[in-house]
Motif scaffolding. Structure first.
Motif, PDB file in Angstrom:
ATOM      1  N   ASP A   1       0.857  -1.172   0.000  1.00  0.00           N
ATOM      2  CA  ASP A   1       0.000   0.000   0.000  1.00  0.00           C
ATOM      3  C   ASP A   1       0.901   1.234   0.000  1.00  0.00           C
ATOM      4  OD1 ASP A   1       0.995   0.139   2.564  1.00  0.00           O
ATOM      5  OD2 ASP A   1      -0.926  -0.233   3.552  1.00  0.00           O
ATOM      6  N   GLN A   2       0.328   2.402  -0.122  1.00  0.00           N
ATOM      7  CA  GLN A   2       1.143   3.612  -0.245  1.00  0.00           C
ATOM      8  C   GLN A   2       1.984   3.873   0.993  1.00  0.00           C
ATOM      9  OE1 GLN A   2      -0.784   7.106  -1.603  1.00  0.00           O
ATOM     10  NE2 GLN A   2      -0.506   6.464  -3.706  1.00  0.00           N
ATOM     11  N   GLU A   3       1.439   3.603   2.167  1.00  0.00           N
ATOM     12  CA  GLU A   3       2.180   3.838   3.408  1.00  0.00           C
ATOM     13  C   GLU A   3       3.390   2.901   3.503  1.00  0.00           C
ATOM     14  OE1 GLU A   3       3.166   5.681   6.943  1.00  0.00           O
ATOM     15  OE2 GLU A   3       1.654   6.238   5.479  1.00  0.00           O
ATOM     16  N   SER A   4       3.210   1.644   3.150  1.00  0.00           N
ATOM     17  CA  SER A   4       4.322   0.690   3.176  1.00  0.00           C
ATOM     18  C   SER A   4       5.382   1.053   2.145  1.00  0.00           C
ATOM     19  CB  SER A   4       3.825  -0.729   2.907  1.00  0.00           C
ATOM     20  OG  SER A   4       2.961  -1.144   3.934  1.00  0.00           O
ATOM     21  N   ALA A   5       4.951   1.480   0.981  1.00  0.00           N
ATOM     22  CA  ALA A   5       5.898   1.878  -0.056  1.00  0.00           C
ATOM     23  C   ALA A   5       6.684   3.104   0.389  1.00  0.00           C
ATOM     24  CB  ALA A   5       5.160   2.171  -1.359  1.00  0.00           C
ATOM     25  N   ARG A   6       6.035   4.043   1.033  1.00  0.00           N
ATOM     26  CA  ARG A   6       6.706   5.246   1.535  1.00  0.00           C
ATOM     27  C   ARG A   6       7.730   4.879   2.600  1.00  0.00           C
ATOM     28  NH1 ARG A   6       5.898   8.404   5.923  1.00  0.00           N
ATOM     29  NH2 ARG A   6       6.642  10.534   5.785  1.00  0.00           N
ATOM     30  N   ASN A   7       7.348   4.004   3.531  1.00  0.00           N
ATOM     31  CA  ASN A   7       8.276   3.581   4.578  1.00  0.00           C
ATOM     32  C   ASN A   7       9.480   2.854   3.989  1.00  0.00           C
ATOM     33  OD1 ASN A   7       6.876   4.696   6.699  1.00  0.00           O
ATOM     34  ND2 ASN A   7       5.804   2.820   7.219  1.00  0.00           N
TER      35      ASN A   7
ATOM     36  N   GLN B   1      10.740   3.297   1.023  1.00  0.00           N
ATOM     37  CA  GLN B   1      11.561   4.313   0.357  1.00  0.00           C
ATOM     38  C   GLN B   1      12.385   5.096   1.378  1.00  0.00           C
ATOM     39  OE1 GLN B   1       9.275   7.240  -1.733  1.00  0.00           O
ATOM     40  NE2 GLN B   1      11.044   8.042  -2.810  1.00  0.00           N
TER      41      GLN B   1
END
Length: 55
Positions: free
Chosen positions: A18-24, A26
């Motif tokens: 999800d976007q939050e996991s991808a951000r973390n 990165q």
């Protein structure tokens, strides 16, 4: 051994992020990159302080 495990997990991870996991993920990649470029322990501590505030 831990960096090898990270690479292996990144290459063969099958879960869609999800976007939050991808951000973390990165942030952690950039954090590791900056830590590897640090020239002293004080630099490393400052980098850790900066990035830990983002998580």
């Amino acid at each position: 051994m831990k960096p090898f495990a990270k690479v292996f997990a990144a290459m063969f991870g099958t879960e869609p992020l999800d976007q939050e996991s991808a951000r973390n993920r990165q942030i952690h990649r950039e954090w590791d990159r900056q830590r590897s470029n640090a020239t002293s322990d004080a630099d490393r501590e400052e980098i850790d302080a900066i990035f830990s505030r983002n998580l």
